[in-house]
Design a protein around this motif. Sequence first.
Motif, PDB file in Angstrom:
ATOM      1  N   ASP A 214       0.969  -1.708  -0.441  1.00  0.00           N
ATOM      2  CA  ASP A 214      -0.372   0.164  -0.530  1.00  0.00           C
ATOM      3  C   ASP A 214       0.739   1.270   0.195  1.00  0.00           C
ATOM      4  N   HIS A 215       2.499   1.221   0.430  1.00  0.00           N
ATOM      5  CA  HIS A 215       3.096   2.654   0.698  1.00  0.00           C
ATOM      6  C   HIS A 215       3.066   2.354  -0.223  1.00  0.00           C
ATOM      7  N   MET A 216       4.305   1.380  -1.086  1.00  0.00           N
ATOM      8  CA  MET A 216       4.179   1.418  -2.115  1.00  0.00           C
ATOM      9  C   MET A 216       4.017   2.359  -3.611  1.00  0.00           C
ATOM     10  N   GLU A 217       2.689   1.775  -3.508  1.00  0.00           N
ATOM     11  CA  GLU A 217       1.243   2.336  -4.889  1.00  0.00           C
ATOM     12  C   GLU A 217       1.025   3.776  -3.743  1.00  0.00           C
ATOM     13  N   GLN A 218       1.365   3.650  -2.668  1.00  0.00           N
ATOM     14  CA  GLN A 218       0.803   5.879  -2.896  1.00  0.00           C
ATOM     15  C   GLN A 218       2.185   6.222  -3.106  1.00  0.00           C
ATOM     16  N   MET A 219       3.369   5.685  -2.876  1.00  0.00           N
ATOM     17  CA  MET A 219       4.519   6.601  -3.301  1.00  0.00           C
ATOM     18  C   MET A 219       4.641   6.738  -4.746  1.00  0.00           C
ATOM     19  N   PHE A 220       3.966   5.666  -5.412  1.00  0.00           N
ATOM     20  CA  PHE A 220       3.659   5.759  -7.261  1.00  0.00           C
ATOM     21  C   PHE A 220       2.756   6.491  -7.632  1.00  0.00           C
ATOM     22  N   GLU A 221       1.472   7.037  -6.494  1.00  0.00           N
ATOM     23  CA  GLU A 221       0.786   7.517  -7.270  1.00  0.00           C
ATOM     24  C   GLU A 221       1.295   9.088  -6.632  1.00  0.00           C
ATOM     25  N   THR A 222       1.852   9.382  -5.865  1.00  0.00           N
ATOM     26  CA  THR A 222       2.335  11.066  -5.897  1.00  0.00           C
ATOM     27  C   THR A 222       3.741  11.054  -6.270  1.00  0.00           C
ATOM     28  N   ARG A 223       4.409   9.837  -7.026  1.00  0.00           N
ATOM     29  CA  ARG A 223       5.174  10.604  -8.252  1.00  0.00           C
ATOM     30  C   ARG A 223       4.525  11.307  -9.075  1.00  0.00           C
ATOM     31  N   HIS A 224       3.106  10.734  -9.771  1.00  0.00           N
ATOM     32  CA  HIS A 224       2.255  10.653 -10.783  1.00  0.00           C
ATOM     33  C   HIS A 224       1.615  11.559 -10.443  1.00  0.00           C
ATOM     34  N   ARG A 225       1.400  11.988  -9.608  1.00  0.00           N
ATOM     35  CA  ARG A 225       0.594  12.984  -9.429  1.00  0.00           C
ATOM     36  C   ARG A 225       1.465  14.007  -9.390  1.00  0.00           C
ATOM     37  N   VAL A 226       2.260  14.366  -9.188  1.00  0.00           N
ATOM     38  CA  VAL A 226       3.368  15.893  -8.664  1.00  0.00           C
ATOM     39  C   VAL A 226       4.101  15.447 -10.815  1.00  0.00           C
ATOM     40  N   ALA A 227       4.776  14.500 -11.377  1.00  0.00           N
ATOM     41  CA  ALA A 227       4.356  14.907 -12.518  1.00  0.00           C
ATOM     42  C   ALA A 227       3.707  15.583 -13.194  1.00  0.00           C
ATOM     43  N   VAL A 228       1.781  15.129 -13.063  1.00  0.00           N
ATOM     44  CA  VAL A 228       0.555  15.636 -13.830  1.00  0.00           C
ATOM     45  C   VAL A 228       0.518  17.400 -13.010  1.00  0.00           C
ATOM     46  N   SER A 229       0.484  16.994 -11.724  1.00  0.00           N
ATOM     47  CA  SER A 229       0.891  18.779 -11.195  1.00  0.00           C
ATOM     48  C   SER A 229       1.736  20.021 -12.153  1.00  0.00           C
ATOM     49  N   GLY A 230       2.887  19.248 -12.769  1.00  0.00           N
ATOM     50  CA  GLY A 230       4.087  20.196 -13.541  1.00  0.00           C
ATOM     51  C   GLY A 230       3.390  20.294 -14.947  1.00  0.00           C
ATOM     52  N   LEU A 231       2.464  19.244 -15.177  1.00  0.00           N
ATOM     53  CA  LEU A 231       2.594  19.248 -17.322  1.00  0.00           C
ATOM     54  C   LEU A 231       1.122  20.690 -16.780  1.00  0.00           C
ATOM     55  N   ILE A 232       0.019  20.459 -15.920  1.00  0.00           N
ATOM     56  CA  ILE A 232      -1.115  21.302 -15.893  1.00  0.00           C
ATOM     57  C   ILE A 232      -0.784  22.982 -15.915  1.00  0.00           C
ATOM     58  N   MET A 233       0.929  22.870 -15.418  1.00  0.00           N
ATOM     59  CA  MET A 233       1.601  24.351 -15.111  1.00  0.00           C
ATOM     60  C   MET A 233       1.890  24.416 -16.750  1.00  0.00           C
ATOM     61  N   GLU A 234       2.656  23.358 -17.283  1.00  0.00           N
ATOM     62  CA  GLU A 234       3.036  23.457 -18.656  1.00  0.00           C
ATOM     63  C   GLU A 234       1.757  24.162 -19.610  1.00  0.00           C
ATOM     64  N   GLN A 235       0.838  23.518 -19.494  1.00  0.00           N
ATOM     65  CA  GLN A 235       0.001  23.793 -20.150  1.00  0.00           C
ATOM     66  C   GLN A 235      -1.329  24.904 -19.726  1.00  0.00           C
TER      67      GLN A 235
END
Length: 322
Positions: A214-235
């Motif tokens: 569960d912790h590993m999935e949460q860390m994967f999700e954190t990385r993914h959502r942080v990357a998505v936030s960067g894409l939102i800023m670029e858009q």
Amino acid sequence: MDAQAVLNPYMKNTLGIGGKLLTAFGAVALLSVLSAAIGWMAFDRIAKVQDTVVTDTVPYLNKVRSLAQISSMMIAATPNLINAGTERQRKIEADSLFAQRLTLSETLQAIEKMPADPLTIDTLKSTTTNIQTNLESLNTLVTQRIVLETSFTEKSNQLLKAVSEIVDLSEALVGNAAASTSATIASLYDMIDDPGNQEQLLKALDRLVEIDVDHMEQMFETRHRVAVSGLIMEQLGKTDILSDISALQSRYVQNIKIIERRIRLIRDPHRRDQAKNLVNLLLEQTHNNVIGTIFDLRRSSQLASIEISRLVNDNHRLTDDL
């Protein structure tokens, strides 16, 4: 005899041939004089009209044409001002544009002194004043837009740097979570070989499923959502539609709030504090109707651009009316 006596008075009053000829020549002469007089009056009137055209109308039309030409030149120069990307460029273009304003004012003053229809002069004055007012407003809006775009670029770069650091941090967190999960799995193999460790095996399995995976999935999700936030800023930096800006803001707010919750689950206190400080920078952008957020800056910049377009169109219409 009586009838002859009656006709004699009429015959005495009747003109002879000579009288009739004299009367006819007199009438012809009178008509010639009248025609000459009328012709002279007509030519005199034409001469006066011609003098008026030469001395008043032509100079007036020339001034009006000059007024329209100067206004058109100023309107034609506005794209250079609008497209200015820095304050230095804006100042250069604005100085060049408004250098013609003095000539425009002098031409208008000369027209006001001419003997023309006061209503027409008032219309020209009103139109010219509106054009100059719009150009001044245009210059102000371009200044505001440059400030907004500069602030947006600076803040976006700052936030993208924070996103990059969080991504790097999350990579390490994902690696740690994967290592912890692998260690737990490895320990399971040792327990399987020993039938007496069934209770510990079950506890290890519970830990693996409920904590490590569960912790590993949460860390994967954190990385993914942080990357998505960067894409939102670029858009955000590429969109110029207000509704799209609002949609991106909603996605960003939802994303950052989830990241904030995931950051609290980081086991390493040092890295948790480090991630929390970085995420706080991103959280500052989630507040609605707050001046200075990247969404507010972008929205204000686009509103300024919309108003600039309206003023440009208004000036084109005013120039056509001159």
